[in-house]
Design a protein around this motif. Structure first.
Motif, PDB file in Angstrom:
ATOM      1  N   VAL A  13       0.852  -1.191   0.000  1.00  0.00           N
ATOM      2  CA  VAL A  13       0.000   0.000   0.000  1.00  0.00           C
ATOM      3  C   VAL A  13       0.887   1.240   0.000  1.00  0.00           C
ATOM      4  O   VAL A  13       1.890   1.304   0.720  1.00  0.00           O
ATOM      5  N   GLN A  14       0.533   2.211  -0.842  1.00  0.00           N
ATOM      6  CA  GLN A  14       1.226   3.494  -0.869  1.00  0.00           C
ATOM      7  C   GLN A  14       0.318   4.530  -0.218  1.00  0.00           C
ATOM      8  O   GLN A  14      -0.884   4.554  -0.493  1.00  0.00           O
ATOM      9  N   GLU A  15       0.893   5.371   0.633  1.00  0.00           N
ATOM     10  CA  GLU A  15       0.119   6.393   1.332  1.00  0.00           C
ATOM     11  C   GLU A  15       0.807   7.732   1.189  1.00  0.00           C
ATOM     12  O   GLU A  15       2.016   7.806   0.975  1.00  0.00           O
ATOM     13  N   PRO A  23      -5.222  12.937   3.490  1.00  0.00           N
ATOM     14  CA  PRO A  23      -4.476  11.676   3.314  1.00  0.00           C
ATOM     15  C   PRO A  23      -5.093  10.837   2.191  1.00  0.00           C
ATOM     16  O   PRO A  23      -6.287  10.912   1.942  1.00  0.00           O
ATOM     17  N   TRP A  24      -4.252  10.044   1.520  1.00  0.00           N
ATOM     18  CA  TRP A  24      -4.714   9.154   0.457  1.00  0.00           C
ATOM     19  C   TRP A  24      -3.984   7.825   0.549  1.00  0.00           C
ATOM     20  O   TRP A  24      -2.909   7.734   1.144  1.00  0.00           O
ATOM     21  N   LYS A  25      -4.591   6.786  -0.041  1.00  0.00           N
ATOM     22  CA  LYS A  25      -3.999   5.447  -0.121  1.00  0.00           C
ATOM     23  C   LYS A  25      -4.258   4.904  -1.509  1.00  0.00           C
ATOM     24  O   LYS A  25      -5.310   5.149  -2.096  1.00  0.00           O
ATOM     25  N   LYS A  26      -3.294   4.113  -2.011  1.00  0.00           N
ATOM     26  CA  LYS A  26      -3.514   3.394  -3.257  1.00  0.00           C
ATOM     27  C   LYS A  26      -2.680   2.129  -3.254  1.00  0.00           C
ATOM     28  O   LYS A  26      -1.712   2.000  -2.502  1.00  0.00           O
ATOM     29  N   ARG A  27      -3.087   1.198  -4.116  1.00  0.00           N
ATOM     30  CA  ARG A  27      -2.379  -0.070  -4.235  1.00  0.00           C
ATOM     31  C   ARG A  27      -2.450  -0.514  -5.687  1.00  0.00           C
ATOM     32  O   ARG A  27      -3.457  -0.347  -6.345  1.00  0.00           O
ATOM     33  N   GLU A  48      -8.892   4.920   0.551  1.00  0.00           N
ATOM     34  CA  GLU A  48      -8.661   4.104   1.751  1.00  0.00           C
ATOM     35  C   GLU A  48      -9.697   2.988   1.893  1.00  0.00           C
ATOM     36  O   GLU A  48      -9.349   1.847   2.199  1.00  0.00           O
TER      37      GLU A  48
END
Length: 128
Positions: A13-15, A23-27, A48
């Motif tokens: 996971v990249q944050e 804040p953000w998250k991606k994979r 997220e």
């Protein structure tokens, strides 16, 4: 668009934090199609909620059906293309994304849903 394939890569996971301070998250995932000439397709899951949900449900080696959007953009004379998944389902038809809760109570003035279609009569030879 939609494609079915076997999950072969699940990235960490990249944050981060956006310029606006959110804040953000991606994979990233990579699937391999089961065609005569298999293709590998890398796509991103962003947000997220989606990242967390698919983290619990999608594993390496699973057959999945991915619904996605393709978007290209230009920056300093170069073009970049993103494949963003908006739904991932296990290939047997089980949804890997939580489904919205449907309210069974009808709202005042709401149009009722159409009646269910009966099973086809095997003696009926009409094509429609």
């Amino acid at each position: 668009m939609e494609v079915t394939g076997k999950v072969i890569v699940i990235s960490p996971v990249q944050e981060g934090v956006s310029k606006a301070g959110k804040p953000w998250k991606k994979r990233f995932y990579v699937i391999e199609t089961q065609d005569t000439y298999p293709r590998k397709i890398a796509f991103t899951v962003f947000g997220e909620d989606r990242v967390n949900e698919y983290e619990r449900l999608i594993n390496n080696g699973m057959m999945v059906r991915v619904s996605f959007d393709i978007d290209s953009r230009e920056w300093q004379g170069r073009w970049f293309t993103d494949i963003s998944a908006w739904r991932i389902e296990v290939a047997d038809g089980t949804a890997a994304q939580p489904q919205p809760v449907q309210n069974t109570a009808a709202a005042p003035g709401a149009v009722p849903p159409p009646p269910a279609i009966a099973a086809a009569d095997p003696t009926d030879d009409l094509p429609f």
